[in-house]
Design an enzyme around this catalytic site. Structure first.
Site, mmCIF file in Angstrom:
data_model
loop_
_atom_site.group_PDB
_atom_site.id
_atom_site.type_symbol
_atom_site.label_atom_id
_atom_site.label_comp_id
_atom_site.label_asym_id
_atom_site.label_seq_id
_atom_site.Cartn_x
_atom_site.Cartn_y
_atom_site.Cartn_z
ATOM 1 N N ALA A 139 0.866 -1.190 0.000
ATOM 2 C CA ALA A 139 0.000 0.000 0.000
ATOM 3 C C ALA A 139 0.897 1.232 0.000
ATOM 4 O O ALA A 139 2.009 1.201 0.518
ATOM 5 C CB ALA A 139 -0.880 -0.015 1.242
ATOM 6 N N GLY B 232 2.435 5.910 -9.865
ATOM 7 C CA GLY B 232 2.633 7.022 -10.802
ATOM 8 C C GLY B 232 3.565 6.551 -11.896
ATOM 9 O O GLY B 232 3.588 5.374 -12.248
ATOM 10 N N CYS C 152 4.344 5.100 -17.097
ATOM 11 C CA CYS C 152 3.684 3.974 -17.755
ATOM 12 C C CYS C 152 2.323 3.599 -17.165
ATOM 13 O O CYS C 152 1.323 3.652 -17.885
ATOM 14 C CB CYS C 152 4.604 2.761 -17.739
ATOM 15 S SG CYS C 152 6.068 3.007 -18.757
ATOM 16 N N LYS D 61 9.158 6.966 -7.810
ATOM 17 C CA LYS D 61 9.700 5.816 -7.092
ATOM 18 C C LYS D 61 11.202 6.036 -6.904
ATOM 19 O O LYS D 61 11.770 6.953 -7.520
ATOM 20 C CB LYS D 61 9.405 4.511 -7.825
ATOM 21 C CG LYS D 61 10.124 4.370 -9.148
ATOM 22 C CD LYS D 61 9.900 2.983 -9.684
ATOM 23 C CE LYS D 61 10.696 2.730 -10.935
ATOM 24 N NZ LYS D 61 10.515 1.406 -11.461
ATOM 25 N N ARG E 115 7.007 11.939 -13.662
ATOM 26 C CA ARG E 115 5.761 11.881 -14.427
ATOM 27 C C ARG E 115 4.690 11.180 -13.586
ATOM 28 O O ARG E 115 4.880 10.083 -13.103
ATOM 29 C CB ARG E 115 5.984 11.159 -15.767
ATOM 30 C CG ARG E 115 6.792 12.022 -16.738
ATOM 31 C CD ARG E 115 7.036 11.323 -18.058
ATOM 32 N NE ARG E 115 8.181 10.429 -18.010
ATOM 33 C CZ ARG E 115 8.689 9.789 -19.080
ATOM 34 N NH1 ARG E 115 8.126 9.965 -20.272
ATOM 35 N NH2 ARG E 115 9.730 9.002 -18.965
HETATM 36 N N1 NAD Z 1 9.959 4.701 -19.268
HETATM 37 C C1 NAD Z 1 9.752 3.425 -18.988
HETATM 38 O O1 NAD Z 1 10.044 2.944 -17.893
HETATM 39 C C2 NAD Z 1 9.132 2.504 -20.019
HETATM 40 C C3 NAD Z 1 9.172 1.116 -19.815
HETATM 41 C C4 NAD Z 1 8.607 0.281 -20.778
HETATM 42 C C5 NAD Z 1 8.004 0.825 -21.897
HETATM 43 N N2 NAD Z 1 7.955 2.184 -22.066
HETATM 44 C C6 NAD Z 1 7.340 2.703 -23.279
HETATM 45 O O2 NAD Z 1 8.384 3.032 -24.194
HETATM 46 C C7 NAD Z 1 8.036 4.195 -24.966
HETATM 47 C C8 NAD Z 1 9.095 5.278 -24.763
HETATM 48 O O3 NAD Z 1 9.090 5.650 -23.403
HETATM 49 P P1 NAD Z 1 10.219 6.580 -22.772
HETATM 50 O O4 NAD Z 1 9.906 6.725 -21.321
HETATM 51 O O5 NAD Z 1 11.544 6.084 -23.201
HETATM 52 O O6 NAD Z 1 9.872 7.945 -23.549
HETATM 53 P P2 NAD Z 1 10.543 9.383 -23.439
HETATM 54 O O7 NAD Z 1 9.440 10.350 -23.497
HETATM 55 O O8 NAD Z 1 11.495 9.401 -22.266
HETATM 56 O O9 NAD Z 1 11.420 9.493 -24.767
HETATM 57 C C9 NAD Z 1 10.897 9.486 -26.050
HETATM 58 C C10 NAD Z 1 11.939 10.087 -26.992
HETATM 59 O O10 NAD Z 1 11.505 9.940 -28.344
HETATM 60 C C11 NAD Z 1 11.921 11.082 -29.067
HETATM 61 N N3 NAD Z 1 11.185 11.200 -30.336
HETATM 62 C C12 NAD Z 1 9.928 11.631 -30.569
HETATM 63 N N4 NAD Z 1 9.644 11.567 -31.880
HETATM 64 C C13 NAD Z 1 10.738 11.082 -32.502
HETATM 65 C C14 NAD Z 1 11.062 10.782 -33.844
HETATM 66 N N5 NAD Z 1 10.186 10.988 -34.852
HETATM 67 N N6 NAD Z 1 12.288 10.299 -34.128
HETATM 68 C C15 NAD Z 1 13.187 10.094 -33.139
HETATM 69 N N7 NAD Z 1 12.938 10.359 -31.842
HETATM 70 C C16 NAD Z 1 11.737 10.850 -31.531
HETATM 71 C C17 NAD Z 1 11.684 12.203 -28.087
HETATM 72 O O11 NAD Z 1 12.370 13.385 -28.448
HETATM 73 C C18 NAD Z 1 12.189 11.584 -26.792
HETATM 74 O O12 NAD Z 1 13.571 11.813 -26.612
HETATM 75 C C19 NAD Z 1 6.643 4.587 -24.505
HETATM 76 O O13 NAD Z 1 5.695 3.981 -25.337
HETATM 77 C C20 NAD Z 1 6.558 3.998 -23.103
HETATM 78 O O14 NAD Z 1 5.234 3.730 -22.720
HETATM 79 C C21 NAD Z 1 8.526 3.026 -21.154
#
Ligand code: NAD
Length: 435
Positions: free
Chosen positions: A255, A260, A263, A323, A330
């Site tokens: 709990a 947050g 994801c 965390k 975020r």
């Molecule tokens: N953050 C996590 O822990 C996590 C874990 C598993 C899955 N995901 C998933 O992975 C994906 C990415 O998450 P993140 O946290 O790494 O995102 P983020 O927002 O940290 O990074 C995304 C990056 O993509 C770039 N970008 C946008 N458009 C682009 C383009 N046309 N060409 C090249 N780069 C471009 C942005 O400038 C940014 O640097 C999401 O779908 C998220 O849900 C995230």
């Protein structure tokens, strides 16, 4: 293998550096020129334990490159990973505009067979849309396959999660793409971690299903917490009682002040939206999301109930990140908690080992302390939001002597109510009776 990665966020950067560590030649592309410049200077723009060291190692070996030049990067890579963001639209739906922009760019610049890998978290059917966008933007038809390879890394332990995964899920509908993906992931395969091949649509659903299941467990415990507080039960004992059942297991039963991060909140809403478009409106996920909002919004009213007015009170807050071991804020519960304290005219002084700079961009009018002890000095009360190790190991006798007031609200159940009472604190936590 030559790999191109689109997006240098948490997922793209960690994947790129880890693939390079295993000897692949990796080019990472981002549209954010400032980020690429920072990376080329050797600076990692996020806090992720071990990432900087691994980057330096792979850079020295010449295995990782950063660029904004998508055309050249597409030409050079045999496998093209899409790791761009899929943020939430207002209606909860996943915004696929970044994914589709990459798809069009790939179609425009590819000259020979490529395997395109969707690593971004995307709704079922996205691979078909990506394939369509690629075909639409090709001048001459070139063969390709679109696969789904959802990422399960956790911020804070991202490198370990990537290098030593529980499993690797690959959705690939063609034998040719399966072979390429198997070759790429062979070094990761162990007795424990297998590549689980499936069709693309099942892989797309798997990622959302995993996050939705974990969030459901958290919300379920957070719904039991107020009951425990009221009747004098202990949510930690309940969690132990059910978590030792091998069918249930102990993880994600703690709990707290609500989940947050980048994801869970958005993925739960995105899956909920997908279910709705398929005729299922009143789903468990709606309740999970609502319970999480209620949980985040319980903290300040409970503090107010204990202390009466919060006006002009100096409130110390331990933890801003959603965390530990990350600077990511975020959807962090710290945001609504601090905003609600400010609405009550309290002054907030916060300390987080890594998230101060992030916080400055998302919350206003917060004082920042240099460490956990100076944060509580002269404060009327302490609220613990993030379970960083250094909060768990804090000398609470010292905290008692520095704090002006005697009230601690522990959103993470770091301490024992009995011991806190012995130290002279009034103490409230999540799912345990206050003392
Ligand atoms: N953050 C996590 O822990 C996590 C874990 C598993 C899955 N995901 C998933 O992975 C994906 C990415 O998450 P993140 O946290 O790494 O995102 P983020 O927002 O940290 O990074 C995304 C990056 O993509 C770039 N970008 C946008 N458009 C682009 C383009 N046309 N060409 C090249 N780069 C471009 C942005 O400038 C940014 O640097 C999401 O779908 C998220 O849900 C995230």
């Amino acid at each position: 293998m030559k790999i191109t990665i689109f997006g240098t966020g948490y997922v793209g950067l960690v994947s790129g550096i880890c693939f390079a560590e295993l000897g692949n030649d990796v080019t990472c592309v981002d549209i954010d020129a400032e980020k690429i410049e920072t990376l080329n200077k050797g600076i990692i723009p996020i806090y992720e334990p071990g990432l900087k060291e691994l980057y330096e190692k792979t850079k020295e070996r010449g295995l990782i490159h950063f660029t904004t030049d998508a055309a050249t990067a597409i030409e050079s890579g045999k496998v093209l990973f899409i790791c761009v963001g899929t943020p939430q639209k207002q209606n909860g739906q996943a915004d696929l505009s970044y994914v589709m922009a990459v798809a069009s760019s790939i179609g425009k610049h590819m000259k020979e067979y490529k395997v395109i890998v969707d690593k971004s978290t995307v709704p079922v059917g996205t691979a078909d849309k990506v394939a369509h966008a690629i075909k639409e933007s090709q001048d001459t038809a070139v063969e390709f396959d679109v696969t789904s390879n959802p990422e399960f890394l956790k911020e804070g332990s991202a490198i370990k999660d990537f290098m030593e995964p529980d499993r690797i899920v690959v959705g690939a509908d063609s034998e040719r793409a399966q072979q390429v993906m198997l070759e790429l992931y062979k070094p990761f395969v162990t007795e424990k971690a297998k590549v689980i091949f499936m069709d693309v649509k099942s892989a797309e659903i798997t990622k959302y299903a995993a996050n939705a299941m974990l969030a459901t467990r958290i919300s379920f415990m957070n719904e039991l917490a107020p009951l425990c507080e009221e009747v004098g039960a202990d949510i930690i004992k309940v969690a132990r009682g059910i978590g030792t059942d091998t069918r249930i297991g102990p993880k994600f039963l703690q709990a707290g002040p609500g989940y947050g991060g980048s994801c869970f909140p958005k993925d739960i809403r995105a899956l909920s939206h997908v279910l709705e478009t398929h005729g299922q409106a009143n789903t468990i996920l709606k309740a999970v999301d609502a319970a999480n909002e209620r949980t985040k919004n319980r903290v300040v009213p409970r503090v107010k109930k204990m202390l009466g007015s919060l006006a002009k009170k100096r409130v110390a807050v331990w933890g801003l990140a959603f965390k530990p071991e990350t600077d990511d804020m975020r959807e962090s519960p710290a945001i609504p908690i601090i905003e609600q304290l400010q609405e009550e005219f309290a002054t907030v002084v916060a300390y987080d080992p890594e998230a101060e700079e992030t916080s400055k961009k998302v919350i206003k009018n917060v004082e920042y302390a240099a460490d956990r002890y100076s944060c509580v000095e002269g404060a009327d009360l302490l609220i613990i939001v993030t379970d960083w190790a250094e909060f768990k190991t804090a000398n609470m006798e010292k905290v008692k002597s520095l704090l002006k007031g005697d009230f601690v609200f522990d959103g993470r159940n770091l301490f024992s109510p009995g011991k806190m009472k012995e130290l002279g604190f009034r103490y409230e936590s999540m799912g345990r009776k206050g003392v």
